[in-house]
Design an enzyme around this catalytic site. Structure first.
Site, PDB file in Angstrom:
ATOM      1  CB  VAL A   1       1.243 132.506  76.593  1.00  0.00           C
ATOM      2  CG1 VAL A   1       2.551 132.356  76.020  1.00  0.00           C
ATOM      3  CG2 VAL A   1       0.215 133.110  75.572  1.00  0.00           C
TER       4      VAL A   1
ATOM      5  CE  LYS B   1      -5.907 139.720  89.408  1.00  0.00           C
ATOM      6  NZ  LYS B   1      -6.685 140.688  88.580  1.00  0.00           N
TER       7      LYS B   1
ATOM      8  CD  GLU C   1      11.109 137.171  67.850  1.00  0.00           C
ATOM      9  OE1 GLU C   1      12.275 137.506  67.747  1.00  0.00           O
ATOM     10  OE2 GLU C   1      10.330 137.585  66.900  1.00  0.00           O
TER      11      GLU C   1
ATOM     12  N   GLY D   1       3.393 136.473  67.284  1.00  0.00           N
ATOM     13  CA  GLY D   1       3.232 135.213  68.094  1.00  0.00           C
ATOM     14  C   GLY D   1       4.568 134.347  67.595  1.00  0.00           C
TER      15      GLY D   1
ATOM     16  CB  ILE E   1       6.200 135.320  62.767  1.00  0.00           C
ATOM     17  CG1 ILE E   1       5.237 134.680  62.160  1.00  0.00           C
ATOM     18  CG2 ILE E   1       7.166 135.833  61.784  1.00  0.00           C
ATOM     19  CD1 ILE E   1       4.264 135.701  61.347  1.00  0.00           C
TER      20      ILE E   1
ATOM     21  N   GLY F   1     -12.653 131.307  69.867  1.00  0.00           N
ATOM     22  CA  GLY F   1     -11.581 131.670  70.875  1.00  0.00           C
ATOM     23  C   GLY F   1     -10.594 132.573  70.522  1.00  0.00           C
TER      24      GLY F   1
ATOM     25  CE  LYS G   1       0.324 141.697  68.546  1.00  0.00           C
ATOM     26  NZ  LYS G   1      -0.599 140.893  68.282  1.00  0.00           N
TER      27      LYS G   1
ATOM     28  N   GLY H   1      -2.007 131.858  69.962  1.00  0.00           N
ATOM     29  CA  GLY H   1      -2.457 130.627  70.285  1.00  0.00           C
ATOM     30  C   GLY H   1      -1.283 130.154  71.345  1.00  0.00           C
TER      31      GLY H   1
HETATM   32  N1  LIG Z   1      -2.913 134.196  73.928  1.00  0.00           N
HETATM   33  C1  LIG Z   1      -2.097 134.472  72.848  1.00  0.00           C
HETATM   34  O1  LIG Z   1      -2.473 133.795  72.072  1.00  0.00           O
HETATM   35  C2  LIG Z   1      -1.328 135.467  73.094  1.00  0.00           C
HETATM   36  C3  LIG Z   1      -0.157 135.656  71.613  1.00  0.00           C
HETATM   37  C4  LIG Z   1       0.623 136.586  71.908  1.00  0.00           C
HETATM   38  C5  LIG Z   1       0.904 137.380  73.173  1.00  0.00           C
HETATM   39  N2  LIG Z   1      -0.066 136.796  74.012  1.00  0.00           N
HETATM   40  C6  LIG Z   1       0.407 137.729  75.362  1.00  0.00           C
HETATM   41  O2  LIG Z   1       0.492 136.726  76.538  1.00  0.00           O
HETATM   42  C7  LIG Z   1       0.281 137.474  77.658  1.00  0.00           C
HETATM   43  C8  LIG Z   1      -0.632 136.064  78.293  1.00  0.00           C
HETATM   44  O3  LIG Z   1      -1.625 135.914  77.551  1.00  0.00           O
HETATM   45  P1  LIG Z   1      -2.788 134.796  77.661  1.00  0.00           P
HETATM   46  O4  LIG Z   1      -3.478 134.734  76.578  1.00  0.00           O
HETATM   47  O5  LIG Z   1      -1.687 133.445  78.269  1.00  0.00           O
HETATM   48  O6  LIG Z   1      -3.500 135.198  78.982  1.00  0.00           O
HETATM   49  P2  LIG Z   1      -4.568 134.409  79.835  1.00  0.00           P
HETATM   50  O7  LIG Z   1      -4.885 132.986  79.225  1.00  0.00           O
HETATM   51  O8  LIG Z   1      -5.753 135.432  80.159  1.00  0.00           O
HETATM   52  O9  LIG Z   1      -3.565 134.017  81.203  1.00  0.00           O
HETATM   53  C9  LIG Z   1      -3.409 135.182  81.958  1.00  0.00           C
HETATM   54  C10 LIG Z   1      -2.865 134.514  83.355  1.00  0.00           C
HETATM   55  O10 LIG Z   1      -2.298 135.854  83.942  1.00  0.00           O
HETATM   56  C11 LIG Z   1      -2.528 135.457  85.433  1.00  0.00           C
HETATM   57  N3  LIG Z   1      -2.476 136.861  86.198  1.00  0.00           N
HETATM   58  C12 LIG Z   1      -3.166 137.898  85.851  1.00  0.00           C
HETATM   59  N4  LIG Z   1      -2.708 138.901  86.780  1.00  0.00           N
HETATM   60  C13 LIG Z   1      -1.769 138.451  87.223  1.00  0.00           C
HETATM   61  C14 LIG Z   1      -1.045 138.938  88.503  1.00  0.00           C
HETATM   62  N5  LIG Z   1      -1.227 140.211  88.879  1.00  0.00           N
HETATM   63  N6  LIG Z   1      -0.083 138.348  89.165  1.00  0.00           N
HETATM   64  C15 LIG Z   1       0.275 136.844  88.525  1.00  0.00           C
HETATM   65  N7  LIG Z   1      -0.711 136.236  87.834  1.00  0.00           N
HETATM   66  C16 LIG Z   1      -1.608 137.014  86.928  1.00  0.00           C
HETATM   67  C17 LIG Z   1      -3.697 134.712  85.367  1.00  0.00           C
HETATM   68  O11 LIG Z   1      -3.928 134.260  86.771  1.00  0.00           O
HETATM   69  P3  LIG Z   1      -4.943 132.962  86.703  1.00  0.00           P
HETATM   70  O12 LIG Z   1      -4.828 132.008  86.195  1.00  0.00           O
HETATM   71  O13 LIG Z   1      -5.140 133.002  88.467  1.00  0.00           O
HETATM   72  O14 LIG Z   1      -6.415 133.934  86.341  1.00  0.00           O
HETATM   73  C18 LIG Z   1      -3.706 133.782  84.247  1.00  0.00           C
HETATM   74  O15 LIG Z   1      -3.020 132.487  84.561  1.00  0.00           O
HETATM   75  C19 LIG Z   1      -0.577 138.723  77.439  1.00  0.00           C
HETATM   76  O16 LIG Z   1       0.461 139.784  77.454  1.00  0.00           O
HETATM   77  C20 LIG Z   1      -0.689 138.643  75.998  1.00  0.00           C
HETATM   78  O17 LIG Z   1      -1.069 139.779  75.450  1.00  0.00           O
HETATM   79  C21 LIG Z   1      -0.881 136.063  74.114  1.00  0.00           C
END
Ligand SMILES: NC(=O)c1ccc[n+]([C@@H]2O[C@H](COP(=O)([O-])OP(=O)(O)OC[C@H]3O[C@@H](n4cnc5c(N)ncnc54)[C@H](OP(=O)(O)O)[C@@H]3O)[C@@H](O)[C@H]2O)c1
Length: 413
Positions: free
Chosen positions: A15, A39, A121, A126, A128, A178, A196, A293
């Site tokens: 994201v 991180k 939001e 996502g 919506i 994925g 949610k 996504g």
């Molecule tokens: N993926 C989706 O489609 C989606 C949809 C709706 C909501 N979300 C929500 O959006 C959020 C992010 O999801 P994502 O899928 O983008 O996760 P992700 O791809 O696993 O990426 C997580 C990111 O967080 C960083 N991170 C982890 N711990 C950290 C810390 N303590 N300090 C700073 N950075 C840190 C990681 O750093 P590194 O890059 O260094 O590992 C990475 O860049 C989550 O809350 C998820 O539930 C995701």
């Protein structure tokens, strides 16, 4: 209009990386990402390493940064970041449903005390735009239910299962594409949908609930025979997060449901999400789109950032309405199956109507008190598969000890 939004971005994964691109391509000229904190210092990035820092203070202690966008995958670290940001007078945009669901009232209080916005939001379904619609458009007097498919992973798996593909194979497919994580528990057990739903209940009915109060039953116990039962009756099984008003009470739960072709959820397949809102005068309205996504989720984050330019904040106008309360005391019609006939005998049915028995598979359909079913499932874990049958929920009038038919229209998404 705000002159400038200086953004501190936490997370550059699916994201966060998507937001970086979407923001660069959008015409949202008043918003720029000043710092990005991630991180892992060793990870290869799609943009130059000079953009990144690994110390949260880079953002939190920068007085020029007035917006923190939290997009990390660690809800405990996110709690520290978000609370600190709010205390320091920074607006917060997050996509983290677990964080918000677990700390909603505390975070609302903090944002109010510090006169800043907390927007989320992207954390529900996502792309919506459901929260802002519930917040701004629907009057809670006339809202009767909000329900939907809000988890793309489980919906993808169920879509395959509904075609007859075995559950474990469907999980592997979802992982290969994925859509599912290596450990998909939060998705397939209904926890993600529950987080949610807690946010939907808050914005639809103004009621604060906790993850302990809202019961979730996932899809891991579903068996191939359940799917066959559904197909024979022209139904599909869908995991619904469902909140309904029954009289002056609100019920909410996550569970697999049988859905007939005349319900919109029937046609919501693969990773797609849909939320349906039922209201007295507008009747049923359905929001459909991508629930996850990179770009779809980033678009919802972008929309929140954009709203900050106009000083937008959630007002939670429906909160404080003491006439509504949350309950798990209602009656629901279920289908329960097991490989062991004796497991079915222990279910506290108040009325049952259909039975099937064979050496390795049995099922019963009938009415149960949701509260008692929940206690039963907690206290005696078994291989029971539970699916909600498409019948209106019934409230329980405890004083008169009678069942009162729910007057709101039942409609799955
Ligand atoms: N993926 C989706 O489609 C989606 C949809 C709706 C909501 N979300 C929500 O959006 C959020 C992010 O999801 P994502 O899928 O983008 O996760 P992700 O791809 O696993 O990426 C997580 C990111 O967080 C960083 N991170 C982890 N711990 C950290 C810390 N303590 N300090 C700073 N950075 C840190 C990681 O750093 P590194 O890059 O260094 O590992 C990475 O860049 C989550 O809350 C998820 O539930 C995701």
């Amino acid at each position: 209009m705000r002159t400038n939004l200086n953004i501190g971005l936490f997370g550059f994964g699916v994201v966060g990386g998507g937001l970086y691109e979407v923001l660069n391509r959008s015409k949202l000229l008043n918003a720029t990402i000043k710092s990005i904190v991630v991180k892992d210092p060793l990870k290869k990035r799609s943009i130059d390493s000079s953009h990144f820092s690994f110390d949260k203070r880079t953002i939190l202690e920068d007085d020029e940064i007035n917006v923190v966008v939290e997009l990390i995958n660690d809800s405990e670290a996110a709690y520290e970041i978000v609370t600190e940001a709010l205390k320091r007078g920074k607006h917060v945009v997050t996509a983290n449903k677990k964080l918000i669901a677990e700390h909603l009232d505390e975070l609302i209080k903090l944002s109010r005390e510090n006169n800043v916005s907390l927007l989320y939001e992207a954390s529900v379904a996502g792309s919506i735009p459901i929260l802002r619609n519930l917040e701004e458009y629907y009057n809670n007097d006339t809202l009767s239910s909000v329900q939907g498919i809000v988890n793309g992973t489980s919906n993808y798996i169920l879509t395959q299962s509904n075609k007859g593909i075995a559950y474990q194979d469907a999980v592997k497919q979802a992982q290969a594409l994925g859509f599912a994580e290596a450990d998909p528990t939060l998705d397939v057990e209904g926890f993600d949908s529950k987080f949610k739903l807690i946010l939907l209940i808050k914005h639809a009915f103004g009621i604060s609930t906790t993850p302990e109060e809202v019961f979730n039953f996932g899809i891991t116990k579903l068996r191939e025979r359940d799917v066959r039962f559904a197909l024979e009756k022209g139904l599909r099984i869908k995991l619904l997060a469902r909140a309904e008003k029954i009289g002056d009470q609100v019920v909410g739960f996550v569970a697999p449901h049988f859905v007939s072709p005349d319900q919109p959820a029937y046609g919501v397949n693969n990773e797609f999400n849909a939320v349906s809102v039922n209201a007295l005068f507008s009747d049923r309205q359905v929001f459909y789109g991508k629930g996850a996504g990179s770009y779809p989720t980033a678009s919802a984050v972008l929309s929140d950032i954009s709203a900050l330019q106009f000083d937008y904040h959630y007002e939670y106008r429906k909160s404080g309405n003491d006439s509504l309360s949350f309950t798990d005391e209602f009656k629901v019609k279920i289908y329960a199956s097991s490989s062991n006939e004796n497991s079915l005998k222990t279910i506290p049915f108040v009325e049952s109507d259909e039975f099937y028995r064979s050496a390795d598979f049995s099922y019963t359909t009938g009415w149960v008190s949701f509260h008692e079913l929940r206690q039963h499932l907690k206290s005696s874990p078994s291989d029971l598969s539970i699916i909600i049958v498409e019948e209106p929920l019934k409230g329980i009038d405890t004083n008169l000890d009678r069942i009162e038919e729910n007057k709101t229209t039942f409609a799955s998404v």
